[in-house]
Write an enzyme that holds these catalytic residues in place. Sequence first.
Site, PDB file in Angstrom:
ATOM      1  N   ARG A 234      -1.163   2.082  -3.559  1.00  0.00           N
ATOM      2  CA  ARG A 234      -1.062   3.382  -2.913  1.00  0.00           C
ATOM      3  C   ARG A 234      -0.270   3.253  -1.617  1.00  0.00           C
ATOM      4  O   ARG A 234      -0.448   2.300  -0.854  1.00  0.00           O
ATOM      5  CB  ARG A 234      -2.460   3.949  -2.627  1.00  0.00           C
ATOM      6  CG  ARG A 234      -3.186   4.443  -3.878  1.00  0.00           C
ATOM      7  CD  ARG A 234      -2.502   5.679  -4.424  1.00  0.00           C
ATOM      8  NE  ARG A 234      -3.088   6.186  -5.651  1.00  0.00           N
ATOM      9  CZ  ARG A 234      -2.634   5.937  -6.867  1.00  0.00           C
ATOM     10  NH1 ARG A 234      -1.578   5.158  -7.018  1.00  0.00           N
ATOM     11  NH2 ARG A 234      -3.203   6.460  -7.924  1.00  0.00           N
ATOM     12  N   HIS A 282       8.366   4.742  -7.149  1.00  0.00           N
ATOM     13  CA  HIS A 282       7.037   5.030  -7.701  1.00  0.00           C
ATOM     14  C   HIS A 282       7.102   5.207  -9.214  1.00  0.00           C
ATOM     15  O   HIS A 282       6.565   6.166  -9.781  1.00  0.00           O
ATOM     16  CB  HIS A 282       6.423   6.278  -7.045  1.00  0.00           C
ATOM     17  CG  HIS A 282       4.923   6.290  -7.134  1.00  0.00           C
ATOM     18  ND1 HIS A 282       4.117   6.936  -6.221  1.00  0.00           N
ATOM     19  CD2 HIS A 282       4.058   5.731  -8.037  1.00  0.00           C
ATOM     20  CE1 HIS A 282       2.842   6.789  -6.548  1.00  0.00           C
ATOM     21  NE2 HIS A 282       2.796   6.059  -7.653  1.00  0.00           N
TER      22      HIS A 282
END
Length: 319
Positions: A234, A282
């Site tokens: 994250r 990502h």
Amino acid sequence: MSAKSPVLVDLKFSPATVAKALEAAFADRGSINLADPSSKGADLSHVDYALLWKPDADLFKRAPNLKVIFSGGAGVDSMMSIAGLPDIPMVRFVDRSLTTRMSEWVVMQCLMHLRDVQGHLRNQRQHVWAQQQGPEAADVTVGVMGLGVLGCDAAAKLKVMGFNVIGWSRSKKEIDGMQTFDAGELDAFLAQTDILVGLLPLTPETTGIYNASLFSRLRRDGALSKPVFINAGRGKSQVQADIVSAIRTGVLGGASLDVFDVEPLAKGDPLWDLENVIITPHDSAVSEEKALMRHVEEQIARFERGEPLQHLVDRSRGY
């Protein structure tokens, strides 16, 4: 026999891709796709199940009778902070394909730093013939922070490649063939780690955990001479300014980052231009929509047969 409740879908993915996946999904009950303009203003009061990723802020007011929430991704941190989140079961997305893709990315990044691929690319652009004699995988210890499904799979595949692998998690885990550490043993874990792989969920305890203090405690006398940081967990778990500083000052010898505090990463961010930093947008393990729909179908079937749901989120831990 009463009609089955349709599945409410609010996924902030590619609308066309979601719509295509829904064509063959939930055939026995149908779905309500909030990305479809025809669903605007639809009555959601009768819906039992919701498949969500960054849902609309008023969703839970519009769908007050939900029985189960399914996350569109492996993480649920974006969901936990939504106002009005009902106190009902929440299920994470766990899928073989997603797990495999994540492990591929982690193994690739570890090998790229092991073999200094960035250095080879620089030499190639400058037409320089310069052979390198770096360590082999067995000389390098990879420390994996986060020993859930993704972390354990990545660790197993790194071991196949020959790396020495150790693992850290908040609570102690016993894993065959791997030395593991818990919250109270973080310093001992870091002191042995040449390549740090971050696969932690985002919780209040893990927010900003990858910072200057942590980087300074990584192993400095190992085969790589300088430690490397890899994060696909994250973005908010890392302090990006500390990564930049650590690379510039030599505290870190390199980094691979797939997640960021704010996405997309700003064009002017200094991370883009740092040598030995690899940036991916990502996409280390993007949820595959058809697999996601199958996962939800399987879990709904279990729930309606009275069987326990799998991959339940522990609200007290935040993952």
